[in-house]
Design a protein around this motif. Structure first.
Motif, mmCIF file in Angstrom:
data_model
loop_
_atom_site.group_PDB
_atom_site.id
_atom_site.type_symbol
_atom_site.label_atom_id
_atom_site.label_comp_id
_atom_site.label_asym_id
_atom_site.label_seq_id
_atom_site.Cartn_x
_atom_site.Cartn_y
_atom_site.Cartn_z
ATOM 1 N N TYR A 65 101.568 60.593 -14.972
ATOM 2 C CA TYR A 65 101.771 60.710 -13.673
ATOM 3 C C TYR A 65 103.139 60.376 -13.177
ATOM 4 O O TYR A 65 103.564 59.185 -12.756
ATOM 5 C CB TYR A 65 100.894 60.395 -12.682
ATOM 6 C CG TYR A 65 99.357 61.378 -12.854
ATOM 7 C CD1 TYR A 65 99.079 62.388 -11.991
ATOM 8 C CD2 TYR A 65 98.431 60.811 -13.683
ATOM 9 C CE1 TYR A 65 97.965 63.140 -12.075
ATOM 10 C CE2 TYR A 65 97.330 61.652 -13.714
ATOM 11 C CZ TYR A 65 97.198 62.714 -12.924
ATOM 12 O OH TYR A 65 95.933 63.127 -13.077
ATOM 13 N N GLY A 66 104.173 61.326 -13.383
ATOM 14 C CA GLY A 66 105.806 60.833 -13.027
ATOM 15 C C GLY A 66 106.074 59.640 -14.049
ATOM 16 O O GLY A 66 105.592 59.697 -15.153
ATOM 17 N N PRO A 73 100.216 60.109 0.004
ATOM 18 C CA PRO A 73 101.384 60.221 -0.973
ATOM 19 C C PRO A 73 102.485 60.990 -0.712
ATOM 20 O O PRO A 73 102.534 61.876 0.192
ATOM 21 C CB PRO A 73 100.461 61.142 -2.019
ATOM 22 C CG PRO A 73 99.467 61.580 -1.194
ATOM 23 C CD PRO A 73 99.150 60.578 -0.184
ATOM 24 N N LYS A 74 103.869 60.616 -1.232
ATOM 25 C CA LYS A 74 104.766 61.136 -1.012
ATOM 26 C C LYS A 74 105.458 62.274 -1.951
ATOM 27 O O LYS A 74 105.997 63.430 -1.691
ATOM 28 C CB LYS A 74 105.900 60.156 -0.474
ATOM 29 C CG LYS A 74 105.611 59.332 0.558
ATOM 30 C CD LYS A 74 106.546 58.132 0.825
ATOM 31 C CE LYS A 74 106.482 57.259 2.120
ATOM 32 N NZ LYS A 74 107.381 56.402 2.257
ATOM 33 N N ASN A 75 105.493 61.542 -3.376
ATOM 34 C CA ASN A 75 106.128 62.430 -4.410
ATOM 35 C C ASN A 75 105.089 63.194 -5.042
ATOM 36 O O ASN A 75 103.576 63.344 -4.766
ATOM 37 C CB ASN A 75 106.298 61.332 -5.613
ATOM 38 C CG ASN A 75 107.379 60.478 -4.949
ATOM 39 O OD1 ASN A 75 108.651 60.804 -4.370
ATOM 40 N ND2 ASN A 75 107.242 59.174 -5.248
ATOM 41 N N ARG A 76 105.614 64.360 -5.764
ATOM 42 C CA ARG A 76 104.746 65.208 -6.359
ATOM 43 C C ARG A 76 103.498 64.675 -7.145
ATOM 44 O O ARG A 76 102.426 65.018 -7.236
ATOM 45 C CB ARG A 76 105.516 66.490 -7.001
ATOM 46 C CG ARG A 76 104.697 67.394 -7.637
ATOM 47 C CD ARG A 76 103.795 68.332 -6.701
ATOM 48 N NE ARG A 76 103.024 69.485 -7.464
ATOM 49 C CZ ARG A 76 103.504 70.590 -7.795
ATOM 50 N NH1 ARG A 76 104.748 70.800 -7.376
ATOM 51 N NH2 ARG A 76 102.771 71.370 -8.385
ATOM 52 N N PHE A 77 104.258 63.664 -8.019
ATOM 53 C CA PHE A 77 103.016 63.157 -8.941
ATOM 54 C C PHE A 77 101.862 62.199 -8.193
ATOM 55 O O PHE A 77 100.859 62.344 -8.719
ATOM 56 C CB PHE A 77 103.845 62.263 -9.910
ATOM 57 C CG PHE A 77 104.128 60.926 -9.431
ATOM 58 C CD1 PHE A 77 103.482 59.808 -9.824
ATOM 59 C CD2 PHE A 77 105.690 61.037 -9.147
ATOM 60 C CE1 PHE A 77 104.051 58.520 -9.046
ATOM 61 C CE2 PHE A 77 106.202 59.527 -8.683
ATOM 62 C CZ PHE A 77 105.215 58.639 -8.450
ATOM 63 N N GLU A 78 102.256 61.750 -7.007
ATOM 64 C CA GLU A 78 101.321 60.908 -6.254
ATOM 65 C C GLU A 78 100.201 61.938 -5.631
ATOM 66 O O GLU A 78 99.034 61.597 -5.887
ATOM 67 C CB GLU A 78 101.840 60.156 -5.060
ATOM 68 C CG GLU A 78 102.798 58.847 -5.769
ATOM 69 C CD GLU A 78 103.730 58.347 -4.818
ATOM 70 O OE1 GLU A 78 103.718 58.810 -3.430
ATOM 71 O OE2 GLU A 78 103.998 57.314 -4.898
ATOM 72 N N LYS A 79 100.733 63.207 -5.071
ATOM 73 C CA LYS A 79 99.913 64.215 -4.635
ATOM 74 C C LYS A 79 98.944 64.634 -5.825
ATOM 75 O O LYS A 79 97.827 65.043 -5.596
ATOM 76 C CB LYS A 79 100.627 65.297 -4.013
ATOM 77 C CG LYS A 79 101.556 64.766 -2.809
ATOM 78 C CD LYS A 79 102.364 65.994 -2.386
ATOM 79 C CE LYS A 79 103.208 65.580 -0.876
ATOM 80 N NZ LYS A 79 104.055 66.675 -0.573
ATOM 81 N N ASP A 80 99.394 64.903 -7.097
ATOM 82 C CA ASP A 80 98.799 65.429 -8.056
ATOM 83 C C ASP A 80 97.465 64.528 -8.310
ATOM 84 O O ASP A 80 96.485 64.792 -8.590
ATOM 85 C CB ASP A 80 99.639 65.732 -9.178
ATOM 86 C CG ASP A 80 100.646 66.869 -8.975
ATOM 87 O OD1 ASP A 80 100.068 67.655 -8.021
ATOM 88 O OD2 ASP A 80 101.489 67.049 -9.798
ATOM 89 N N LYS A 91 94.816 64.300 -5.949
ATOM 90 C CA LYS A 91 94.015 65.520 -5.764
ATOM 91 C C LYS A 91 93.146 65.486 -7.160
ATOM 92 O O LYS A 91 91.875 65.937 -6.960
ATOM 93 C CB LYS A 91 95.254 66.633 -6.228
ATOM 94 C CG LYS A 91 94.488 68.212 -6.257
ATOM 95 C CD LYS A 91 95.275 69.097 -6.170
ATOM 96 C CE LYS A 91 94.551 70.487 -6.551
ATOM 97 N NZ LYS A 91 95.592 71.732 -6.630
#
Length: 332
Positions: free
Chosen positions: A260-261, A315-322, A325
């Motif tokens: 993840y990122g 979560p701020k970054n895309r990988f944190e949101k993914d 989720k």
């Protein structure tokens, strides 16, 4: 012609036959010039060594002495492929073309037959055999792997679903391209595993015993000569603050690293802790940390360099949101 013969006789008288001379058989159609070219000597030298008066009269089947040292054949063989020349074959094995010609009785250095098997000199440098990779069979729940012959770092990392960079960092490899057979590679950081075990110990708190002061009862007069006792109120005991919940001790599961990122998350080892879910993680530098997800609040947290937790944040970054989720949609 008489001058040539006379010169040959004079040379024979002056220079005796070489003690290291080799013997060759003249083949049909060969000339003294052909043999001289094959062995890299002059026609005059062959005439001197063999007492030949007329270089144009060499009979097929006759044996001639050629200067040494003699080229000896080794155990190596080469099968001529399409497009190969004697020069390219000699260069491949780091030998001289004329040595190949002498060993294999070749007349023309510019002509070799496809499919022909050539004997190679004893000093030929044989190419190293091609590397044959050996499959890596991962062991479930393993924390280390011993490198076997034919295994590469990339194969081992792929078999255990680990990033190559993490494997290099965990084992502090200075040269990833030179991992010797028999080397024991850690699949997870040993200090990281110790931290997990420590964090997984259940919290033990001593029960708090309430110390109640005796309460004196007062008599209430109802009728003359009769009293009714008044029940004392139960003492109020202040409870000590409850320690932060820690993950229950569980057996380590097989690692399942997911990217993840910049993070590598050990998806197979999530643990419940205080209403959240905690997982071992490696950062971009391969350093171990813990990551926590609170699905009800949709927030994320992580431990810092000193091992203490930071503040909960959305979560701020895309990988944190993914990551949030993916984790929160799993039924636990």
């Amino acid at each position: 012609m008489r001058c040539t013969a006379l010169a040959a006789l004079l040379l024979t008288a002056w220079f005796p036959l070489s003690a290291t001379a080799a013997s060759v058989t003249v083949r049909s159609g060969e000339t003294l010039s052909d043999i001289a070219n094959r062995y890299g000597v002059s026609v005059g030298t062959l005439m001197r060594m063999n007492g030949i008066r007329n270089p144009d009269l060499v009979q097929a089947g006759s044996r001639l002495q050629v200067p040494g040292p003699t080229v000896t054949a080794g155990s190596g063989r080469h099968r001529v492929n399409s497009g190969e020349t004697l020069s390219s074959i000699a260069s491949r094995y780091q030998v001289r073309s004329r040595d190949l010609m002498a060993l294999n009785n070749l007349r023309n250095a510019n002509h070799v037959e496809v499919g022909q098997t050539l004997r190679l000199p004893s000093n030929a440098v044989m190419p190293r055999p091609a590397f044959k990779p050996v499959a890596v069979t991962p062991i479930p729940g393993a924390t280390e792997h011993t490198v076997a012959k034919g295994q590469t770092l990339t194969q081992i990392a792929k078999a255990y679903k680990l990033p190559v960079a993490s494997l290099i960092s965990i084992n502090q490899l200075s040269d990833p391209n030179k991992v010797e057979v028999g080397t024991r590679l850690y699949l997870t950081d040993p200090s990281f595993q110790t931290a997990i075990t420590t964090q997984a110990q259940p919290a033990t708190t001593k029960p708090v015993q309430a110390k109640a002061k005796p309460v004196q009862t007062k008599a209430v007069q109802t009728k003359p000569g009769q009293t009714k006792p008044v029940q004392a109120k139960k003492p109020v005991v202040k409870a000590k603050p409850v320690e932060a919940a820690k993950p229950k001790q569980t057996l380590a599961k097989s690692a399942d690293w997911r990217t993840y990122g910049p993070l590598q998350v050990d998806w197979g080892n999530w643990q419940a802790m205080g209403g959240s879910q905690v997982v071992p993680t490696l950062n971009a530098q391969g350093q171990a940390l813990y990551l926590a997800v609170n699905c009800s609040a949709k927030k994320i947290n992580a431990t810092g360099a000193d091992g203490s937790w930071k503040t909960w944040e959305a979560p701020k970054n895309r990988f944190e949101k993914d990551l949030v989720k993916d984790r929160c949609q799993v039924k636990v």
